[in-house]
Design a protein around this motif. Structure first.
Motif, short mmCIF file in Angstrom:
data_model
loop_
_atom_site.label_atom_id
_atom_site.label_comp_id
_atom_site.label_asym_id
_atom_site.label_seq_id
_atom_site.Cartn_x
_atom_site.Cartn_y
_atom_site.Cartn_z
N VAL A 41 21.23 25.55 29.54
CA VAL A 41 20.70 26.91 29.56
C VAL A 41 21.84 27.91 29.73
N LYS A 42 22.76 27.58 30.62
CA LYS A 42 23.88 28.47 30.87
C LYS A 42 24.84 28.53 29.68
N GLU A 43 24.79 27.50 28.83
CA GLU A 43 25.67 27.45 27.67
C GLU A 43 24.90 27.64 26.37
N ARG A 44 23.87 28.49 26.42
CA ARG A 44 23.01 28.66 25.24
C ARG A 44 23.76 29.16 24.03
N ALA A 45 24.88 29.88 24.23
CA ALA A 45 25.68 30.35 23.10
C ALA A 45 26.30 29.18 22.35
N THR A 46 26.50 28.07 23.06
CA THR A 46 27.10 26.89 22.45
C THR A 46 26.04 25.93 21.92
N VAL A 47 25.02 25.65 22.73
CA VAL A 47 24.02 24.65 22.36
C VAL A 47 22.85 25.23 21.56
N GLY A 48 22.74 26.54 21.53
CA GLY A 48 21.68 27.18 20.76
C GLY A 48 20.53 27.70 21.60
N ALA A 49 20.01 28.85 21.20
CA ALA A 49 18.92 29.49 21.93
C ALA A 49 17.66 28.63 21.94
N PHE A 50 17.39 27.94 20.84
CA PHE A 50 16.17 27.13 20.76
C PHE A 50 16.20 25.99 21.76
N THR A 51 17.37 25.39 21.96
CA THR A 51 17.51 24.31 22.93
C THR A 51 17.20 24.82 24.33
#
Length: 204
Positions: A41-51
């Motif tokens: 969640v904290k790395e949503r820019a990396t893993v994607g907003a949908f994740t």
């Protein structure tokens, strides 16, 4: 009975839900605090907003079903987030671009999931919308001091409130849910919960 809260991030939903639960002796279901969020969640820019969105859904939706089950067994449940039922009404709006962009390759999947949730998830008997003016909202945001709020620059999106309130009105009309609007103030959660309970006393 199932009572749900809605409102802007930092509007006091969780604090008021907890206080209301104590006041009316109800079972309470709360979204996890930021400290309990996984790194994805904290790395949503990396893993994607949908994740990130789907992680939150895997937490909130089971809570909603548990609250519904307790209601069916004659109890009173309070849940601090009605997001998954309402988000279909505003996903894709420019004020909610921070959630997931319409340009995201998973946006269509998120939209389809939101539509299904609007239609099929358990519905609240009472929906409490915490409305607040921008000054009070910024005060609450500052008090909560959450990293995600700063990263997503939520302070730029006060116009979300009107869109969310309209979603609550639509839910009241289409789902047969009783909508209670409460003007949130710089007060303790116990005071706000008492105000909510006073209004609900007409229908409980």
């Amino acid at each position: 009975m199932l009572i749900a809260f809605a409102g802007l991030p930092s509007s006091g939903k969780s604090s008021t839900a907890k206080a209301l639960g104590r006041l009316i002796h109800a079972e309470v279901h709360l979204e996890p605090e930021e400290s309990a969020w996984p790194e994805l969640v904290k790395e949503r820019a990396t893993v994607g907003a949908f994740t990130a969105l789907t992680w939150f859904r895997t937490v909130r939706v089971p809570q909603l079903f548990k609250a519904d089950d307790y209601r069916k067994r004659g109890g009173i449940s309070v849940i601090d987030s009605y997001y998954d039922v309402l988000v279909d009404c505003y996903l894709g709006d420019v004020a909610f671009e921070w959630l997931i962009s319409k340009r995201d390759p998973y946006f269509a999947a998120a939209q389809s999931m939101a539509r299904t949730d609007w239609l099929t998830l358990p519905k609240a008997d009472i929906l409490v919308f915490l409305r607040l003016d921008e000054k009070v909202w910024r005060e609450f945001m500052s008090r909560r001091d959450r990293d995600f709020d700063r990263t997503a620059e939520l302070c730029k999106y006060f116009e979300m409130q009107a869109i969310m309130e309209e979603a609550c009105r639509k839910a009241a009309k289409e789902h047969g849910t009783r909508l209670i609007n409460v003007d949130q103030e710089s007060a303790t959660p116990e005071i706000t919960a008492r105000r909510v309970a006073d209004v609900m006393g007409m229908v409980l």
